[in-house]
Design a protein around this motif. Structure first.
Motif, PDB file in Angstrom:
ATOM      1  N   SER A  86       0.856  -1.186   0.000  1.00 57.97           N
ATOM      2  CA  SER A  86       0.000   0.000   0.000  1.00 57.97           C
ATOM      3  C   SER A  86       0.889   1.231   0.000  1.00 57.97           C
ATOM      4  CB  SER A  86      -0.906   0.021   1.226  1.00 57.97           C
ATOM      5  OG  SER A  86      -1.871  -1.000   1.148  1.00 57.97           O
ATOM      6  N   TYR A  87       0.466   2.247  -0.734  1.00 53.56           N
ATOM      7  CA  TYR A  87       1.257   3.463  -0.876  1.00 53.56           C
ATOM      8  C   TYR A  87       0.446   4.640  -0.347  1.00 53.56           C
ATOM      9  CZ  TYR A  87       4.439   0.661  -3.599  1.00 53.56           C
ATOM     10  OH  TYR A  87       5.330  -0.305  -3.984  1.00 53.56           O
ATOM     11  N   PHE A  88       1.084   5.445   0.487  1.00 55.10           N
ATOM     12  CA  PHE A  88       0.412   6.565   1.139  1.00 55.10           C
ATOM     13  C   PHE A  88       1.127   7.872   0.829  1.00 55.10           C
ATOM     14  CE2 PHE A  88      -2.434   4.289   3.999  1.00 55.10           C
ATOM     15  CZ  PHE A  88      -1.844   3.037   4.050  1.00 55.10           C
ATOM     16  N   CYS A  89       0.347   8.913   0.617  1.00 56.16           N
ATOM     17  CA  CYS A  89       0.941  10.242   0.563  1.00 56.16           C
ATOM     18  C   CYS A  89       0.623  10.957   1.878  1.00 56.16           C
ATOM     19  CB  CYS A  89       0.419  11.050  -0.626  1.00 56.16           C
ATOM     20  SG  CYS A  89      -1.299  11.589  -0.523  1.00 56.16           S
ATOM     21  N   ALA A  90       1.521  11.832   2.258  1.00 55.38           N
ATOM     22  CA  ALA A  90       1.352  12.606   3.486  1.00 55.38           C
ATOM     23  C   ALA A  90       1.799  14.036   3.215  1.00 55.38           C
ATOM     24  CB  ALA A  90       2.164  12.001   4.629  1.00 55.38           C
ATOM     25  N   THR A  91       1.004  14.983   3.638  1.00 57.03           N
ATOM     26  CA  THR A  91       1.340  16.384   3.389  1.00 57.03           C
ATOM     27  C   THR A  91       1.713  17.084   4.693  1.00 57.03           C
ATOM     28  OG1 THR A  91      -1.018  16.893   3.490  1.00 57.03           O
ATOM     29  CG2 THR A  91      -0.038  16.686   1.309  1.00 57.03           C
ATOM     30  N   ASP A  92       2.789  17.831   4.613  1.00 58.20           N
ATOM     31  CA  ASP A  92       3.223  18.685   5.725  1.00 58.20           C
ATOM     32  C   ASP A  92       2.600  20.053   5.454  1.00 58.20           C
ATOM     33  OD1 ASP A  92       6.490  19.743   6.997  1.00 58.20           O
ATOM     34  OD2 ASP A  92       4.461  20.179   7.647  1.00 58.20           O
ATOM     35  N   VAL A  93       1.548  20.359   6.179  1.00 55.91           N
ATOM     36  CA  VAL A  93       0.753  21.544   5.886  1.00 55.91           C
ATOM     37  C   VAL A  93       1.418  22.804   6.429  1.00 55.91           C
ATOM     38  CG1 VAL A  93      -1.495  22.637   6.263  1.00 55.91           C
ATOM     39  CG2 VAL A  93      -1.349  20.169   5.860  1.00 55.91           C
ATOM     40  N   LYS A  94       1.408  23.841   5.607  1.00 54.26           N
ATOM     41  CA  LYS A  94       1.994  25.124   6.016  1.00 54.26           C
ATOM     42  C   LYS A  94       1.272  25.657   7.241  1.00 54.26           C
ATOM     43  CE  LYS A  94       4.371  27.615   2.459  1.00 54.26           C
ATOM     44  NZ  LYS A  94       4.301  28.181   1.155  1.00 54.26           N
ATOM     45  N   ASP A  95       2.053  26.276   8.122  1.00 55.48           N
ATOM     46  CA  ASP A  95       1.499  26.913   9.319  1.00 55.48           C
ATOM     47  C   ASP A  95       0.852  25.929  10.280  1.00 55.48           C
ATOM     48  OD1 ASP A  95       0.424  29.573   7.151  1.00 55.48           O
ATOM     49  OD2 ASP A  95       2.297  29.405   8.279  1.00 55.48           O
ATOM     50  N   SER A  96       1.148  24.660  10.137  1.00 59.60           N
ATOM     51  CA  SER A  96       0.637  23.684  11.099  1.00 59.60           C
ATOM     52  C   SER A  96       1.743  23.382  12.101  1.00 59.60           C
ATOM     53  CB  SER A  96       0.218  22.398  10.398  1.00 59.60           C
ATOM     54  OG  SER A  96       1.365  21.656  10.036  1.00 59.60           O
ATOM     55  N   ASN A  97       1.423  22.615  13.112  1.00 54.84           N
ATOM     56  CA  ASN A  97       2.430  22.287  14.121  1.00 54.84           C
ATOM     57  C   ASN A  97       3.155  20.994  13.772  1.00 54.84           C
ATOM     58  OD1 ASN A  97       0.320  20.619  14.498  1.00 54.84           O
ATOM     59  ND2 ASN A  97       0.158  20.877  16.689  1.00 54.84           N
ATOM     60  N   TYR A  98       3.554  20.881  12.540  1.00 56.06           N
ATOM     61  CA  TYR A  98       4.304  19.733  12.054  1.00 56.06           C
ATOM     62  C   TYR A  98       3.518  18.439  12.127  1.00 56.06           C
ATOM     63  CZ  TYR A  98       8.145  16.678  10.806  1.00 56.06           C
ATOM     64  OH  TYR A  98       8.934  15.763  10.157  1.00 56.06           O
ATOM     65  N   GLN A  99       2.248  18.518  11.941  1.00 57.66           N
ATOM     66  CA  GLN A  99       1.480  17.289  11.806  1.00 57.66           C
ATOM     67  C   GLN A  99       1.389  16.952  10.324  1.00 57.66           C
ATOM     68  OE1 GLN A  99      -2.171  16.538  13.819  1.00 57.66           O
ATOM     69  NE2 GLN A  99      -1.801  18.151  15.301  1.00 57.66           N
ATOM     70  N   LEU A 100       1.724  15.717   9.993  1.00 57.47           N
ATOM     71  CA  LEU A 100       1.502  15.242   8.629  1.00 57.47           C
ATOM     72  C   LEU A 100       0.049  14.810   8.492  1.00 57.47           C
ATOM     73  CD1 LEU A 100       4.649  13.051   7.859  1.00 57.47           C
ATOM     74  CD2 LEU A 100       4.157  15.375   7.090  1.00 57.47           C
ATOM     75  N   ILE A 101      -0.542  15.135   7.359  1.00 55.23           N
ATOM     76  CA  ILE A 101      -1.913  14.717   7.080  1.00 55.23           C
ATOM     77  C   ILE A 101      -1.845  13.601   6.044  1.00 55.23           C
ATOM     78  CG2 ILE A 101      -4.220  15.456   6.419  1.00 55.23           C
ATOM     79  CD1 ILE A 101      -3.161  16.875   8.898  1.00 55.23           C
ATOM     80  N   TRP A 102      -2.476  12.474   6.353  1.00 57.91           N
ATOM     81  CA  TRP A 102      -2.325  11.264   5.556  1.00 57.91           C
ATOM     82  C   TRP A 102      -3.567  10.963   4.734  1.00 57.91           C
ATOM     83  CZ3 TRP A 102       2.211   8.353   5.861  1.00 57.91           C
ATOM     84  CH2 TRP A 102       3.105   8.770   6.851  1.00 57.91           C
ATOM     85  N   GLY A 103      -3.329  10.400   3.567  1.00 59.96           N
ATOM     86  CA  GLY A 103      -4.420   9.848   2.783  1.00 59.96           C
ATOM     87  C   GLY A 103      -4.692   8.416   3.202  1.00 59.96           C
ATOM     88  N   ALA A 104      -5.728   7.825   2.606  1.00 58.83           N
ATOM     89  CA  ALA A 104      -6.141   6.465   2.960  1.00 58.83           C
ATOM     90  C   ALA A 104      -5.339   5.403   2.218  1.00 58.83           C
ATOM     91  CB  ALA A 104      -7.632   6.288   2.713  1.00 58.83           C
ATOM     92  N   GLY A 105      -4.551   5.806   1.233  1.00 60.24           N
ATOM     93  CA  GLY A 105      -3.650   4.862   0.581  1.00 60.24           C
ATOM     94  C   GLY A 105      -4.171   4.243  -0.695  1.00 60.24           C
ATOM     95  N   THR A 106      -3.235   3.805  -1.523  1.00 61.83           N
ATOM     96  CA  THR A 106      -3.540   3.008  -2.724  1.00 61.83           C
ATOM     97  C   THR A 106      -2.938   1.640  -2.538  1.00 61.83           C
ATOM     98  OG1 THR A 106      -3.590   4.875  -4.265  1.00 61.83           O
ATOM     99  CG2 THR A 106      -3.073   2.713  -5.184  1.00 61.83           C
ATOM    100  N   LYS A 107      -3.776   0.607  -2.698  1.00 62.64           N
ATOM    101  CA  LYS A 107      -3.267  -0.761  -2.581  1.00 62.64           C
ATOM    102  C   LYS A 107      -2.840  -1.222  -3.963  1.00 62.64           C
ATOM    103  CE  LYS A 107      -4.218  -5.140  -0.428  1.00 62.64           C
ATOM    104  NZ  LYS A 107      -4.848  -5.720   0.743  1.00 62.64           N
ATOM    105  N   LEU A 108      -1.558  -1.514  -4.112  1.00 59.32           N
ATOM    106  CA  LEU A 108      -0.995  -1.924  -5.401  1.00 59.32           C
ATOM    107  C   LEU A 108      -0.681  -3.419  -5.379  1.00 59.32           C
ATOM    108  CD1 LEU A 108       0.245  -1.248  -8.211  1.00 59.32           C
ATOM    109  CD2 LEU A 108       2.405  -0.809  -7.004  1.00 59.32           C
ATOM    110  N   ILE A 109      -1.193  -4.125  -6.362  1.00 55.89           N
ATOM    111  CA  ILE A 109      -0.901  -5.563  -6.504  1.00 55.89           C
ATOM    112  C   ILE A 109      -0.211  -5.772  -7.840  1.00 55.89           C
ATOM    113  CG2 ILE A 109      -1.889  -7.878  -6.703  1.00 55.89           C
ATOM    114  CD1 ILE A 109      -4.184  -6.861  -4.886  1.00 55.89           C
ATOM    115  N   ILE A 110       0.954  -6.403  -7.769  1.00 54.03           N
ATOM    116  CA  ILE A 110       1.704  -6.719  -8.989  1.00 54.03           C
ATOM    117  C   ILE A 110       1.544  -8.208  -9.259  1.00 54.03           C
ATOM    118  CG2 ILE A 110       3.916  -6.622 -10.175  1.00 54.03           C
ATOM    119  CD1 ILE A 110       2.842  -3.882  -9.298  1.00 54.03           C
ATOM    120  N   LYS A 111       0.950  -8.523 -10.373  1.00 58.80           N
ATOM    121  CA  LYS A 111       0.712  -9.933 -10.722  1.00 58.80           C
ATOM    122  C   LYS A 111       1.918 -10.486 -11.493  1.00 58.80           C
ATOM    123  CE  LYS A 111      -3.086  -8.596 -12.669  1.00 58.80           C
ATOM    124  NZ  LYS A 111      -4.388  -8.546 -13.402  1.00 58.80           N
ATOM    125  N   PRO A 112       2.399 -11.666 -11.088  1.00 57.30           N
ATOM    126  CA  PRO A 112       3.593 -12.221 -11.753  1.00 57.30           C
ATOM    127  C   PRO A 112       3.280 -12.719 -13.169  1.00 57.30           C
ATOM    128  CG  PRO A 112       2.755 -13.735 -10.081  1.00 57.30           C
ATOM    129  CD  PRO A 112       1.925 -12.499  -9.983  1.00 57.30           C
TER     130      PRO A 112
END
Lengths: 112, 116
Positions: A86-112
């Motif tokens: 699963s891949y997640f992005c997280a944003t460091d929001v300007k003027d915040s107290n250094y809290q990262l805000i996270w998305g719910a993620g993308t689940k990636l499956i690679i089929k052989p």
């Protein structure tokens, strides 16, 4: 409230193909970060892109950032079975107290 | 390599029990964080600490407390566990001080807590 939203929620591709995941956010940021999480494990940092950068590369990973559209994309080229995670992005929001805000993620499956 | 170690991978506790989740990092990082992760909700910040004995509430601090007596250790306490606290708990650290941005987080492997 969630700032980052990943798209798609799930992605299944054949090994060797490229995988693209997108992240949108709502407010001004200092930076945007991408993380990977293997099933049942902790997250591993992949790439950090600053708000004044447009593109960044790390091995098979390419991240772009468009601050005018408030969006980022993560491209994994020549995918491998080991990229299944699963891949997640997280944003460091300007003027915040250094809290990262996270998305719910993308689940990636690679089929052989 | 930075190592963030969470004391338990799996934990099963009963409703009403006091639960301690321990996290230790070995790289002298200033910042430490506790998140919980639930399907479809991403990571939600419970508490973070940017220095010894300092703590700040995150988005969902209710029902939790924390302790940071030493720089390398950050403990999450569930005062009276409830079933809605069943979740994956992730500890993280970063080298940046409070005013410094642009530092990635280093995560432990998580503790999957089940409250019955």
């Amino acid at each position: 409230s969630q700032q980052g939203e990943e798209d798609p929620q799930a992605l299944s591709i054949q090994e060797g193909e490229n995988a693209t995941m997108n992240c949108s956010y709502k407010t001004s940021i200092n930076n945007l970060q991408w993380y990977r999480q293997n099933s049942g494990r902790g997250l591993v940092h992949l790439i950090l892109i600053r708000s004044n950068e447009r593109e960044k590369h790390s091995g098979r990973l390419r991240v772009t950032l468009d601050t005018s559209k408030k969006s980022s994309s993560l491209l994994i080229t020549a995918s491998r079975a080991a990229d299944t995670a699963s891949y997640f992005c997280a944003t460091d929001v300007k003027d915040s107290n250094y809290q990262l805000i996270w998305g719910a993620g993308t689940k990636l499956i690679i089929k052989p | 390599d930075v190592k963030v170690t969470q004391s338990s991978r799996y934990l099963v506790k009963r409703t009403g029990e006091k639960v301690f989740l321990e996290c230790v990092q070995d790289m002298d990082h200033e910042n430490m964080f506790w998140y919980r992760q639930d399907p479809g909700l991403g990571l939600r910040l419970i508490y973070f600490s940017y220095d010894v004995k300092m703590k700040e509430k995150g988005d969902i601090p209710e029902g939790y407390s924390v302790s940071r007596e030493k720089k390398e250790r950050f403990s999450l306490i569930l005062e009276s566990a409830s079933t809605n606290q069943t979740s994956m708990y992730l500890c993280a650290s970063s080298p940046a001080g409070r005013a410094v941005r642009n530092s990635p987080l280093h995560f432990g492997n998580g503790t999957r807590l089940t409250v019955t």
